[in-house]
Design an enzyme around this catalytic site. Structure first.
Site, PDB file in Angstrom:
ATOM      1  CG  ASP A 252      46.493  74.942  68.299  1.00 50.83           C
ATOM      2  OD1 ASP A 252      46.282  74.652  67.135  1.00 50.83           O
ATOM      3  OD2 ASP A 252      45.821  75.240  69.293  1.00 50.83           O
ATOM      4  CE1 TYR A 385      39.842  76.742  66.963  1.00 52.88           C
ATOM      5  CE2 TYR A 385      39.552  75.990  69.137  1.00 52.88           C
ATOM      6  CZ  TYR A 385      40.228  76.045  67.793  1.00 52.88           C
ATOM      7  OH  TYR A 385      41.073  74.999  67.702  1.00 52.88           O
ATOM      8  CG  HIS A 438      49.370  71.492  64.723  1.00 53.94           C
ATOM      9  ND1 HIS A 438      49.511  73.254  64.275  1.00 53.94           N
ATOM     10  CD2 HIS A 438      48.421  71.606  65.541  1.00 53.94           C
ATOM     11  CE1 HIS A 438      48.736  73.992  65.201  1.00 53.94           C
ATOM     12  NE2 HIS A 438      48.219  72.924  65.911  1.00 53.94           N
TER      13      HIS A 438
END
Length: 462
Positions: A252, A385, A438
């Site tokens: 990630d 982000y 993930h």
């Protein structure tokens, strides 16, 4: 977290993960409890292969660390840290859970509209009636937790050293919506492998920091903390700890941050392992198109999956502050937001029932969610982000001249073709797993440790 986007060519993107299965923990595990110091501070090929890699944007020799655990001295500006959430905050959480208002849901639908009502209701009920934060807190405190000021960040980290003199330092970096709790089931096998039936030579000194604005680390007070800046912070952090050479691993955002560390500080690294490898398309069109049928099918599957998985990402990279109000005020809202990512990105099909809870227990999921809740930092965690989108790179990503190992778990949200990776990295190891998603360290702890050992073992032999 997930995959990311943009469309120009040298940037950096995102992704996600969380904690591991307790079956990897052993009661024999010897860990040192800390002095009780309560200085707590509560703080989306590119799925459109060119779209994602923009947002994501290791020739070094192996240097074994021969410092025995008992001989290592922590820096003077570090301090032991004990996780100790005030009882008043636990009580406040209970009161909010009692007042939970859940949304309605259409008949005959499952997860296609988002977090499924019955599952979220089940987890929230468990959180309210059965989850024991103090028990999880005690388990986290069994590790050697510290805090240390690095630039303006009061950085929290687990620093678990091995007693094996040839252990190598390993920086483990988590992502969103994860935390250091993702690694609790793998720290023991990494630091004390003999106690888990593994070879003594596969030993590591584990350093697992909470990202700035995540977990128990303080949050930045100024804009600019994109993955590259965090990479520079972690490089400085490892230097302050006294490690001149070390290995790095993560998925990630951790994979994105580690790629930046390798891009800027290759001479400091023993090797780079990733379970979510980001690679730009090579300029050579023949190389860029060198994708086998089996690999192509997997990439296509992931591309189609991600078509409807980017809603959270678009929001967090544009208006993270707006959604933060509801997620900071409502524990059920926070749980729904995070659980939806864990369900979508985990390999739930690997379980007989297809339920997330059969891959990751309620306790592990809620320990991670509670870390966000008690530290009130869902807002600061989502800003990575935004910063990744708006802050230009100081040093654009180039060829990663560091020995690189890649472990592909089939339900990973982002995948790069092997030919792309070979063109962009000093690729030494590549392996495709039969199951997992993930959150590799959390879903497949035994396999994940084996993959780290297989890759770094090859470097140890050099």
């Amino acid at each position: 977290m997930s995959a990311a986007c943009n469309a120009a060519a040298d940037s950096t993107t995102n992704i996600n993960l969380i904690a591991a299965d307790t079956n990897y923990r052993s009661e024999k595990m010897i860990v040192k409890r800390k002095q009780d110091q309560r200085n707590n501070s509560y703080f989306p090929l590119c799925f459109f292969l060119l779209y994602l890699f923009n947002s994501f944007t290791v020739s070094s020799s192996l240097a074994q660390t021969t410092i025995n655990r008992t001989e290592f001295s922590m820096p003077e500006n570090s301090r032991p840290f004990t996780i100790d959430i005030p009882q008043s905050m636990i009580q406040d959480l209970q009161e909010r859970l009692l007042l939970t208002r859940l949304p309605n849901q259409l008949d005959g639908v499952d997860w296609e509209y988002g977090a499924e009502l019955d599952y979220v209701s089940e987890v929230v009920k468990y959180w309210k009636n059965e989850f024991d934060w103090r028990k999880q807190e005690t388990a986290l405190n069994e590790f050697d937790n510290y805090k240390m000021l690095v630039d303006e960040i009061d950085l929290h980290f687990i620093h678990q050293r091995s007693d094996n003199e040839n252990a190598i330092p390993l920086l483990l970096v988590h992502g969103w919506p994860g935390s250091i709790s993702e690694f609790t089931s793998i720290i023991g096998p990494l630091t004390s492998p003999e106690e888990f039936g593994l070879a003594a030579e596969d030993s590591y000194h584990v350093i697992a920091p909470s990202l700035p604005g995540f977990g128990f680390s303080s949050a930045p007070t100024r804009p600019g903390y994109n993955p590259e800046k965090i990479a520079n912070l972690f490089a400085k952090f490892m230097q302050q700890l006294g490690y001149e050479k070390y290995a790095i691993a993560g998925g990630d955002w951790g994979a994105v941050i580690n790629r930046n560390i390798a891009n800027t500080y290759p001479d400091r690294l023993i090797g780079l392992h990733t379970n979510m490898v980001i690679a730009s398309p090579p300029s050579d069109k023949k190389v860029a198109g060198d994708i086998g049928s089996e690999e192509g099918a997997l990439l296509e599957n992931r591309r189609n999956f991600m078509l409807t998985e980017r809603g959270y990402h678009s929001l967090q990279e544009t208006k993270p502050q707006t959604v933060a109000y509801g997620l900071t005020d409502s524990p059920a809202g926070l749980a729904g937001w995070i659980l939806e990512k864990f369900h979508g990105w985990s390999d739930v099909d690997a379980s007989e029932t297809g339920r997330l809870s059969d891959r990751i227990s309620h306790d592990k999921l809620l320990t991670n969610i509670s870390i966000y809740w008690f530290n009130q930092n869902i807002d600061s965690s989502m800003r990575i982000y935004y910063e990744n989108r708006v802050v230009p790179p100081v040093k654009p990503i180039s060829y990663i001249d560091v020995p690189t190992g890649v472990s592909i778990f089939p339900n990973e949200i982002y995948m790069s073709p092997r030919s792309w990776v070979q063109a962009g990295y000093d690729l030494r190891y590549w392996n495709v797993m039969p199951s997992g998603g993930h959150f590799a360290a959390l879903e497949e702890p035994t396999t994940y440790v084996s993959e780290l050992n297989a890759f770094f073992g090859e470097l140890r032999d050099n």
